[in-house]
Design a protein around this motif. Structure first.
Motif, PDB file in Angstrom:
ATOM      1  N   UNK A  60      14.730  48.189  53.413  1.00 29.23           N
ATOM      2  CA  UNK A  60      14.206  47.964  52.066  1.00 29.23           C
ATOM      3  C   UNK A  60      15.150  47.303  51.101  1.00 29.23           C
ATOM      4  N   UNK A  61      16.390  47.002  51.513  1.00 25.29           N
ATOM      5  CA  UNK A  61      17.304  46.295  50.622  1.00 25.29           C
ATOM      6  C   UNK A  61      17.042  44.793  50.676  1.00 25.29           C
ATOM      7  N   UNK A  62      17.673  44.062  49.771  1.00 21.58           N
ATOM      8  CA  UNK A  62      17.535  42.609  49.703  1.00 21.58           C
ATOM      9  C   UNK A  62      18.885  41.960  50.030  1.00 21.58           C
ATOM     10  N   UNK A  63      19.134  41.661  51.294  1.00 18.52           N
ATOM     11  CA  UNK A  63      20.453  41.133  51.659  1.00 18.52           C
ATOM     12  C   UNK A  63      20.576  39.622  51.442  1.00 18.52           C
ATOM     13  N   UNK A  64      21.789  39.238  51.038  1.00 18.77           N
ATOM     14  CA  UNK A  64      22.195  37.833  51.008  1.00 18.77           C
ATOM     15  C   UNK A  64      23.427  37.726  51.904  1.00 18.77           C
ATOM     16  N   UNK A  65      23.473  36.712  52.742  1.00 19.67           N
ATOM     17  CA  UNK A  65      24.544  36.636  53.730  1.00 19.67           C
ATOM     18  C   UNK A  65      25.386  35.383  53.550  1.00 19.67           C
ATOM     19  N   UNK A  66      26.712  35.581  53.561  1.00 19.22           N
ATOM     20  CA  UNK A  66      27.670  34.485  53.471  1.00 19.22           C
ATOM     21  C   UNK A  66      28.335  34.327  54.837  1.00 19.22           C
ATOM     22  N   UNK A  67      28.110  33.187  55.479  1.00 16.91           N
ATOM     23  CA  UNK A  67      28.684  32.946  56.796  1.00 16.91           C
ATOM     24  C   UNK A  67      28.557  31.458  57.107  1.00 16.91           C
ATOM     25  N   UNK A  68      28.737  31.097  58.380  1.00 18.20           N
ATOM     26  CA  UNK A  68      28.673  29.690  58.765  1.00 18.20           C
ATOM     27  C   UNK A  68      28.082  29.540  60.157  1.00 18.20           C
ATOM     28  N   UNK A  69      27.200  28.554  60.294  1.00 15.06           N
ATOM     29  CA  UNK A  69      26.657  28.168  61.601  1.00 15.06           C
ATOM     30  C   UNK A  69      26.716  26.644  61.686  1.00 15.06           C
ATOM     31  N   UNK A  78      19.417  31.338  64.648  1.00 11.37           N
ATOM     32  CA  UNK A  78      20.048  32.391  63.829  1.00 11.37           C
ATOM     33  C   UNK A  78      19.399  32.441  62.437  1.00 11.37           C
ATOM     34  N   UNK A  79      19.255  31.272  61.809  1.00 11.12           N
ATOM     35  CA  UNK A  79      18.675  31.201  60.461  1.00 11.12           C
ATOM     36  C   UNK A  79      17.214  31.644  60.460  1.00 11.12           C
ATOM     37  N   UNK A  80      16.460  31.186  61.448  1.00 13.51           N
ATOM     38  CA  UNK A  80      15.033  31.535  61.518  1.00 13.51           C
ATOM     39  C   UNK A  80      14.839  33.048  61.631  1.00 13.51           C
ATOM     40  N   UNK A  81      15.685  33.676  62.447  1.00 14.27           N
ATOM     41  CA  UNK A  81      15.544  35.122  62.656  1.00 14.27           C
ATOM     42  C   UNK A  81      15.867  35.897  61.377  1.00 14.27           C
ATOM     43  N   UNK A  82      16.909  35.470  60.670  1.00 18.56           N
ATOM     44  CA  UNK A  82      17.234  36.110  59.392  1.00 18.56           C
ATOM     45  C   UNK A  82      16.067  35.990  58.418  1.00 18.56           C
ATOM     46  N   UNK A  83      15.533  34.801  58.303  1.00 24.82           N
ATOM     47  CA  UNK A  83      14.456  34.564  57.349  1.00 24.82           C
ATOM     48  C   UNK A  83      13.221  35.401  57.684  1.00 24.82           C
ATOM     49  N   UNK A  84      12.954  35.573  58.973  1.00 23.21           N
ATOM     50  CA  UNK A  84      11.807  36.396  59.385  1.00 23.21           C
ATOM     51  C   UNK A  84      11.998  37.854  58.979  1.00 23.21           C
ATOM     52  N   UNK A  85      13.257  38.290  58.895  1.00 24.80           N
ATOM     53  CA  UNK A  85      13.546  39.680  58.516  1.00 24.80           C
ATOM     54  C   UNK A  85      13.793  39.841  57.018  1.00 24.80           C
ATOM     55  N   UNK A  86      13.685  38.769  56.251  1.00 24.04           N
ATOM     56  CA  UNK A  86      13.862  38.875  54.807  1.00 24.04           C
ATOM     57  C   UNK A  86      15.308  38.828  54.345  1.00 24.04           C
ATOM     58  N   UNK A  87      16.189  38.260  55.178  1.00 29.21           N
ATOM     59  CA  UNK A  87      17.588  38.098  54.781  1.00 29.21           C
ATOM     60  C   UNK A  87      17.752  36.707  54.160  1.00 29.21           C
ATOM     61  N   UNK A  88      18.316  36.651  52.956  1.00 30.34           N
ATOM     62  CA  UNK A  88      18.496  35.389  52.237  1.00 30.34           C
ATOM     63  C   UNK A  88      19.630  34.581  52.881  1.00 30.34           C
ATOM     64  N   UNK A  89      19.292  33.406  53.409  1.00 31.11           N
ATOM     65  CA  UNK A  89      20.280  32.562  54.099  1.00 31.11           C
ATOM     66  C   UNK A  89      20.803  31.417  53.211  1.00 31.11           C
TER      67      UNK A  89
END
Length: 364
Positions: A60-69, A78-89
């Motif tokens: 239920x949190x709203x994550x934002x992730x700082x990383x590199x691909x 990697x990006x598609x999977x994050x977005x499907x789970x509601x992680x801000x890329x």
């Protein structure tokens, strides 16, 4: 606290490892020069920060992730999977050249252990990859920050900005890494792997090592060491001095707490001491409280894979801090989340959503 308010208000910013996991299960781990066949195979997102923030998103949190691909097949996946789970890329740097990080993982069906062969991404992330304005935007409105000790130069920039904004920081200390000491000095909470406290402090026992960590790192409010199927130990610093001058040897206190564990209880439980002056011989004393958290006793037929169990635990701790859980509730909650993860292949397949009935008693 309602799910809506958590989703609306509680932003978590993570900086660290993301990647793609190539998971193969085998009947038994191969011997040198042996050829064997996998019994199943799965490709899935991975990386400590990636996994912990995916867990936090499902809770239920709203994550934002700082990383590199890199702009390659793995990076896009990697990006598609994050977005499907509601992680801000939005704050993931995408390199036009190079390769995204990936890990081969061999899961032994016999022992339920996993062996990881990691290939870091290239070129590595540097602070210059992300403008300071982007880091400030990522931290805007954040309730908590999360670091896994990777990308240490960028992580330190994020950490210092978080400190300026009074945003607390949770760190996952898996092993000794370059730049880790600088990060530990500024974080508020630490979750670490079983071997880390003694490796970092050179103390003779885990309880002594935990006291040494709190004495060396005055900003830390609590440190948790995860012990797999043996649960976890947590040392929490007390803000108030204990009136009594009596001191308790920390190793003996842990032994006394261990005797109170009920081996017949399958669900995670937590046992704690009162706030007291804890002494580690040859190291010093700290005013605090010691906790033992047990793990769920998962039936062998349900235990599939332990990959990412520590990340699931950390993701649940992020949620628990945001939701102001008491330590006892936090440790039981995190153990439940980690146990759910272990019932599926890979670090993310088994991560529960906040609506999962197994978490219902915690979400009321």
């Amino acid at each position: 606290m309602s799910g809506e308010s958590l989703q609306e208000n509680f932003i978590v910013v993570g900086c660290g490892a993301v990647g793609l996991d190539l998971l193969a299960t085998v009947a038994a781990f191969p011997k040198p020069d042996q050829k064997i066949r996998s019994t199943s195979f799965k490709t899935q997102g991975g990386g400590n920060t990636g996994n912990a923030l995916t867990c936090a998103a499902r809770l239920g949190l709203k994550p934002r992730i700082i990383s590199k691909v890199a702009d390659d097949t793995q990076g896009r996946s990697i990006l598609d999977e994050f977005q499907a789970d509601g992680v801000d890329t939005s704050f993931i740097v995408v390199s036009k050249e190079g390769t995204s990080p990936f890990t081969y993982i061999i899961v032994d069906n016999q022992t339920k252990s996993r062996t990881c062969l990691h290939t870091p991404g290239f070129p590595p992330m540097k602070p210059d990859d992300l403008p300071e304005s982007s880091i400030l935007s990522a931290l805007n409105g954040a309730r908590i920050a999360y670091l896994d000790g990777r990308l240490h130069e960028t992580a330190l920039v994020v950490a210092h900005e978080a400190v300026k904004k009074n945003i607390p920081i949770l760190m996952d200390a898996e092993r000794l890494r370059e730049g880790l000491d600088d990060l530990l000095k500024v974080v508020d909470y630490v979750v670490c792997a079983a071997q880390f406290p003694q490796a970092w402090t050179k103390a003779a026992t885990v309880p002594k090592a935990l006291i040494s960590m709190l004495l060396s790192l005055p900003k830390i409010k609590f440190v948790i060491v995860t012990l797999g199927k043996d649960g976890c130990i947590m040392l929490e610093r007390s803000a108030n001095e204990v009136p009594s001058t009596e001191e308790m040897d920390v190793d003996k206190l842990l032994e006394s707490l261990e005797t109170r564990k009920n081996g017949s209880v399958c669900i995670p439980t937590c046992i704690s001491s009162s706030v007291t002056k804890l002494r580690a011989e040859g190291i010093g004393t700290i005013c605090g409280r010691l906790y033992i958290g047990t793990a769920e006793n998962i039936p062998p037929s349900e235990l599939i894979d332990t990959t990412g169990a520590g990340d699931a635990f950390s993701g649940a701790v992020l949620y628990a801090i945001c939701a102001n859980f008491a330590p006892e509730k936090m440790l039981c909650f995190a153990a439940n989340v980690a146990a759910a993860k272990c019932r599926a292949l890979g670090a993310r397949s088994g991560l529960p959503h906040r609506t999962d009935q197994r978490l219902a008693s915690f979400m009321q």
